[in-house]
Design a protein around this motif. Sequence first.
Motif, PDB file in Angstrom:
ATOM      1  N   ASN A  50       0.816  -1.215   0.000  1.00  0.00           N
ATOM      2  CA  ASN A  50       0.000   0.000   0.000  1.00  0.00           C
ATOM      3  C   ASN A  50       0.852   1.269   0.000  1.00  0.00           C
ATOM      4  O   ASN A  50       0.376   2.341   0.347  1.00  0.00           O
ATOM      5  CB  ASN A  50      -0.934   0.014   1.217  1.00  0.00           C
ATOM      6  CG  ASN A  50      -2.078   1.002   1.061  1.00  0.00           C
ATOM      7  OD1 ASN A  50      -2.715   1.065   0.017  1.00  0.00           O
ATOM      8  ND2 ASN A  50      -2.329   1.792   2.097  1.00  0.00           N
ATOM      9  N   SER A  51       2.086   1.190  -0.427  1.00  0.00           N
ATOM     10  CA  SER A  51       2.990   2.348  -0.383  1.00  0.00           C
ATOM     11  C   SER A  51       2.721   3.349  -1.500  1.00  0.00           C
ATOM     12  O   SER A  51       3.136   4.499  -1.421  1.00  0.00           O
ATOM     13  CB  SER A  51       4.446   1.885  -0.492  1.00  0.00           C
ATOM     14  OG  SER A  51       4.707   1.365  -1.802  1.00  0.00           O
ATOM     15  N   GLY A  52       2.034   2.912  -2.555  1.00  0.00           N
ATOM     16  CA  GLY A  52       1.916   3.737  -3.757  1.00  0.00           C
ATOM     17  C   GLY A  52       3.036   3.463  -4.742  1.00  0.00           C
ATOM     18  O   GLY A  52       2.945   3.825  -5.912  1.00  0.00           O
ATOM     19  N   ASN A  53       4.094   2.817  -4.275  1.00  0.00           N
ATOM     20  CA  ASN A  53       5.267   2.556  -5.108  1.00  0.00           C
ATOM     21  C   ASN A  53       5.653   1.083  -5.144  1.00  0.00           C
ATOM     22  O   ASN A  53       6.755   0.738  -5.558  1.00  0.00           O
ATOM     23  CB  ASN A  53       6.467   3.365  -4.592  1.00  0.00           C
ATOM     24  CG  ASN A  53       6.246   4.861  -4.719  1.00  0.00           C
ATOM     25  OD1 ASN A  53       6.030   5.362  -5.809  1.00  0.00           O
ATOM     26  ND2 ASN A  53       6.283   5.561  -3.590  1.00  0.00           N
ATOM     27  N   SER A  54       4.738   0.207  -4.734  1.00  0.00           N
ATOM     28  CA  SER A  54       5.074  -1.210  -4.681  1.00  0.00           C
ATOM     29  C   SER A  54       5.200  -1.805  -6.079  1.00  0.00           C
ATOM     30  O   SER A  54       4.380  -1.550  -6.955  1.00  0.00           O
ATOM     31  CB  SER A  54       4.014  -1.975  -3.895  1.00  0.00           C
ATOM     32  OG  SER A  54       4.274  -3.364  -3.926  1.00  0.00           O
ATOM     33  N   ARG A  55       6.244  -2.593  -6.252  1.00  0.00           N
ATOM     34  CA  ARG A  55       6.457  -3.315  -7.513  1.00  0.00           C
ATOM     35  C   ARG A  55       5.832  -4.709  -7.461  1.00  0.00           C
ATOM     36  O   ARG A  55       6.079  -5.556  -8.325  1.00  0.00           O
ATOM     37  CB  ARG A  55       7.954  -3.421  -7.821  1.00  0.00           C
ATOM     38  CG  ARG A  55       8.754  -4.188  -6.777  1.00  0.00           C
ATOM     39  CD  ARG A  55      10.241  -4.125  -7.046  1.00  0.00           C
ATOM     40  NE  ARG A  55      11.032  -4.871  -6.069  1.00  0.00           N
ATOM     41  CZ  ARG A  55      11.457  -4.386  -4.912  1.00  0.00           C
ATOM     42  NH1 ARG A  55      11.135  -3.145  -4.563  1.00  0.00           N
ATOM     43  NH2 ARG A  55      12.175  -5.122  -4.082  1.00  0.00           N
ATOM     44  N   CYS A  56       5.025  -4.947  -6.456  1.00  0.00           N
ATOM     45  CA  CYS A  56       4.439  -6.257  -6.226  1.00  0.00           C
ATOM     46  C   CYS A  56       3.365  -6.582  -7.259  1.00  0.00           C
ATOM     47  O   CYS A  56       2.761  -5.694  -7.859  1.00  0.00           O
ATOM     48  CB  CYS A  56       3.833  -6.291  -4.827  1.00  0.00           C
ATOM     49  SG  CYS A  56       3.331  -7.919  -4.256  1.00  0.00           S
ATOM     50  N   GLY A  57       3.112  -7.869  -7.446  1.00  0.00           N
ATOM     51  CA  GLY A  57       1.950  -8.320  -8.196  1.00  0.00           C
ATOM     52  C   GLY A  57       2.201  -8.603  -9.665  1.00  0.00           C
ATOM     53  O   GLY A  57       3.301  -8.447 -10.192  1.00  0.00           O
ATOM     54  N   HIS A  58       1.124  -9.045 -10.345  1.00  0.00           N
ATOM     55  CA  HIS A  58       1.140  -9.388 -11.763  1.00  0.00           C
ATOM     56  C   HIS A  58       2.303 -10.329 -12.077  1.00  0.00           C
ATOM     57  O   HIS A  58       3.104 -10.074 -12.993  1.00  0.00           O
ATOM     58  CB  HIS A  58       1.216  -8.135 -12.628  1.00  0.00           C
ATOM     59  CG  HIS A  58       0.759  -8.372 -14.048  1.00  0.00           C
ATOM     60  ND1 HIS A  58       1.567  -8.985 -14.984  1.00  0.00           N
ATOM     61  CD2 HIS A  58      -0.399  -8.104 -14.689  1.00  0.00           C
ATOM     62  CE1 HIS A  58       0.926  -9.066 -16.138  1.00  0.00           C
ATOM     63  NE2 HIS A  58      -0.283  -8.545 -15.977  1.00  0.00           N
ATOM     64  N   GLU A  59       2.380 -11.420 -11.364  1.00  0.00           N
ATOM     65  CA  GLU A  59       3.479 -12.366 -11.571  1.00  0.00           C
ATOM     66  C   GLU A  59       3.087 -13.439 -12.585  1.00  0.00           C
ATOM     67  O   GLU A  59       3.310 -14.638 -12.372  1.00  0.00           O
ATOM     68  CB  GLU A  59       3.926 -12.965 -10.237  1.00  0.00           C
ATOM     69  CG  GLU A  59       4.494 -11.911  -9.297  1.00  0.00           C
ATOM     70  CD  GLU A  59       5.417 -12.489  -8.245  1.00  0.00           C
ATOM     71  OE1 GLU A  59       5.780 -13.676  -8.341  1.00  0.00           O
ATOM     72  OE2 GLU A  59       5.784 -11.749  -7.316  1.00  0.00           O
ATOM     73  N   TYR A  60       2.529 -13.012 -13.680  1.00  0.00           N
ATOM     74  CA  TYR A  60       2.188 -13.926 -14.772  1.00  0.00           C
ATOM     75  C   TYR A  60       3.397 -14.056 -15.694  1.00  0.00           C
ATOM     76  O   TYR A  60       4.044 -13.065 -16.041  1.00  0.00           O
ATOM     77  CB  TYR A  60       0.987 -13.411 -15.550  1.00  0.00           C
ATOM     78  CG  TYR A  60      -0.245 -13.267 -14.693  1.00  0.00           C
ATOM     79  CD1 TYR A  60      -0.948 -14.393 -14.273  1.00  0.00           C
ATOM     80  CD2 TYR A  60      -0.681 -12.024 -14.276  1.00  0.00           C
ATOM     81  CE1 TYR A  60      -2.070 -14.271 -13.466  1.00  0.00           C
ATOM     82  CE2 TYR A  60      -1.809 -11.886 -13.471  1.00  0.00           C
ATOM     83  CZ  TYR A  60      -2.495 -13.010 -13.067  1.00  0.00           C
ATOM     84  OH  TYR A  60      -3.599 -12.887 -12.261  1.00  0.00           O
ATOM     85  N   GLY A  61       3.696 -15.249 -16.095  1.00  0.00           N
ATOM     86  CA  GLY A  61       4.830 -15.480 -16.984  1.00  0.00           C
ATOM     87  C   GLY A  61       6.150 -15.583 -16.280  1.00  0.00           C
ATOM     88  O   GLY A  61       7.185 -15.816 -16.924  1.00  0.00           O
ATOM     89  N   THR A  62       6.165 -15.428 -14.968  1.00  0.00           N
ATOM     90  CA  THR A  62       7.440 -15.485 -14.253  1.00  0.00           C
ATOM     91  C   THR A  62       8.042 -16.886 -14.235  1.00  0.00           C
ATOM     92  O   THR A  62       9.241 -17.042 -14.042  1.00  0.00           O
ATOM     93  CB  THR A  62       7.266 -14.986 -12.807  1.00  0.00           C
ATOM     94  OG1 THR A  62       6.284 -15.792 -12.147  1.00  0.00           O
ATOM     95  CG2 THR A  62       6.814 -13.538 -12.787  1.00  0.00           C
ATOM     96  N   GLY A  63       7.190 -17.903 -14.456  1.00  0.00           N
ATOM     97  CA  GLY A  63       7.693 -19.274 -14.471  1.00  0.00           C
ATOM     98  C   GLY A  63       8.092 -19.783 -15.842  1.00  0.00           C
ATOM     99  O   GLY A  63       8.493 -20.947 -15.986  1.00  0.00           O
ATOM    100  N   LEU A  64       7.983 -18.938 -16.855  1.00  0.00           N
ATOM    101  CA  LEU A  64       8.393 -19.349 -18.196  1.00  0.00           C
ATOM    102  C   LEU A  64       9.900 -19.562 -18.254  1.00  0.00           C
ATOM    103  O   LEU A  64      10.660 -18.945 -17.497  1.00  0.00           O
ATOM    104  CB  LEU A  64       7.994 -18.278 -19.215  1.00  0.00           C
ATOM    105  CG  LEU A  64       6.493 -18.016 -19.412  1.00  0.00           C
ATOM    106  CD1 LEU A  64       6.283 -16.806 -20.320  1.00  0.00           C
ATOM    107  CD2 LEU A  64       5.791 -19.240 -19.986  1.00  0.00           C
ATOM    108  N   SER A  65      10.327 -20.397 -19.170  1.00  0.00           N
ATOM    109  CA  SER A  65      11.770 -20.582 -19.379  1.00  0.00           C
ATOM    110  C   SER A  65      12.345 -19.334 -20.032  1.00  0.00           C
ATOM    111  O   SER A  65      11.613 -18.490 -20.567  1.00  0.00           O
ATOM    112  CB  SER A  65      12.022 -21.790 -20.269  1.00  0.00           C
ATOM    113  OG  SER A  65      11.570 -21.532 -21.595  1.00  0.00           O
ATOM    114  N   ALA A  66      13.655 -19.216 -20.016  1.00  0.00           N
ATOM    115  CA  ALA A  66      14.311 -18.062 -20.646  1.00  0.00           C
ATOM    116  C   ALA A  66      13.968 -17.997 -22.132  1.00  0.00           C
ATOM    117  O   ALA A  66      13.735 -16.908 -22.681  1.00  0.00           O
ATOM    118  CB  ALA A  66      15.821 -18.146 -20.435  1.00  0.00           C
ATOM    119  N   ALA A  67      13.911 -19.153 -22.796  1.00  0.00           N
ATOM    120  CA  ALA A  67      13.587 -19.174 -24.226  1.00  0.00           C
ATOM    121  C   ALA A  67      12.139 -18.725 -24.457  1.00  0.00           C
ATOM    122  O   ALA A  67      11.848 -17.996 -25.421  1.00  0.00           O
ATOM    123  CB  ALA A  67      13.809 -20.578 -24.790  1.00  0.00           C
TER     124      ALA A  67
END
Length: 548
Positions: A519-536
């Motif tokens: 709730n800071s207004g500046n959080s980079r948290c969330g929307h962790e979609y695609g984070t488990g994809l491989s580098a390729a």
Amino acid sequence: MDQGPDWRIEDRAAFYTQDQGSEIMPAAWMAALRQPDGQPFLADRLTRYGYLVNDTNPTASLPVGFTLAGPPGRQVVGMTCAACHTREIEIQGRPYRIDGGPALADFERFLLDLRTAVARVQDDHLAFESFATEVLGQGADLRGKDALRRELDVWWRRYATIIDRSLPNERMWGPGRLDAISMIFNRVAGLDIGTGPDRIIEANMAPADAPTRYPFLWNASRQDQTQWPGFAENGNDVLALIRNLGQVYGVFASFHPVPDRRVPIFRVNYVAQNSANFAGLGRLEELIQRIGPPRAPFIRRTAETDALAAQGRAIFARDPDQGGCAVCHDPQPGAFRSLARESWLTTIRDVGTDSREIGLLGRQVQTGVLAGKGIPGFGTLGTTDKAVSVLALTVIGAIVQYPFTGRLEQMSPDRLISLPGEAGAAAAVVTTRRLRQAIRTEMPTGAPYESRVLQGIWAAAPYLHNGSVPTLADLLEPAANRPAAFEVGTEYDPVLVGLAREQPRSRGQIVTTDCSDRNSGNSRCGHEYGTGLSAAEKRALLEYLRRL
């Protein structure tokens, strides 16, 4: 940039300068103000704040998105959409102009420096004398200077109050961001509806500490919901007018609702003291509808990269739990809004991102001269009520009354309202009840924000609604691995797709918080979609996103 065949040079020129009714201050005043080093405030056409030179009129004294309106000798400086929605990026030393793109300007610094410049004139007798001579001319007499001092005192009281209450601590926003919702609430509820002679209710103003990045404008008119929390209906000209009228209130429109028992239904006159340029707002919406998404200039099409993009498209189409994006970000038919064009579905979902802006929708304010006022289908405001309800009433009231300007006594509770414009048709007919439904005032559950169609997303960094992630590559990483701080500037990285790590002409830094302070207004948290994809897989998805 190539932004489609409908976007012409004459459209750009109009977009950059079209008046919408914003009134920052008289043009003669701004021309007479000085920076701390003695240079004119307008010395570099405000490019020091990241505003852009108007290349359709290179001799213009004001940058893109700043307007001059009014008769000669009495012109006022204002702002229009292009100030916040035009950007430049640089790739290998070459600049590219992107119309409708989120600006990288530092509006916060502009507001604070303008306050400093006027404070000097207010506090220093010699500075005021020099200012008065420039504004009034060498032959100015004492009476003229006294009148100027009174005008300046009124302007200063209002401007200093809203800036001091909204921005009590410097660098709350940083470049490329602002808390537009708080500034609109502070403007309407804080400066316009008080019962005293100056109309100010200082207690209605709060720190504007929920910064968001500027959205991109291409295809914005097609989304069926708008504003980052998705609280406003969208998709036709009337709904666009509601959206844009609230916006111009937040950028210095002059607006004072006046209680008037002679006005049927409302008992308030919302148009007598309202500088909003309704025709100009309609013209701007027409222009915005012509802006196409920009085509990336760095795409190198080969059999290999085309195959990679095709693989990325397949990943994009997957379900979100498999790293896909399409369910929220591909064009899908939305709610019916207009016969002229199909609207797109705007998915509104809590994806774990910063929650501070959502809290603004529950903010309570004193209603001043609007206490006990309402319209059919709207309800009646209490002595305290939600700021968003006050905004809704003032916007809807002005739109309903505008066609009757000069003859408000002829209004009828059962009469329909005709507003110009619906995609070239003679009129769009709406009722006050339908308008009331256009702005939701209930508190949402959780922290949901809108999901836009991603055409041109490559040109909209930084990402998330609060601009806390510098590149799309970073957005595909878990929040813990995203940059805790980054520089904002025009240097662009085509590989990471977003702001380059090194910014030789940095306009400032954005410092973010992690998921422990959502709730800071500046959080980079969330929307962790695609984070488990491989580098390729990430490389393939980025190749596809570059081409949207």
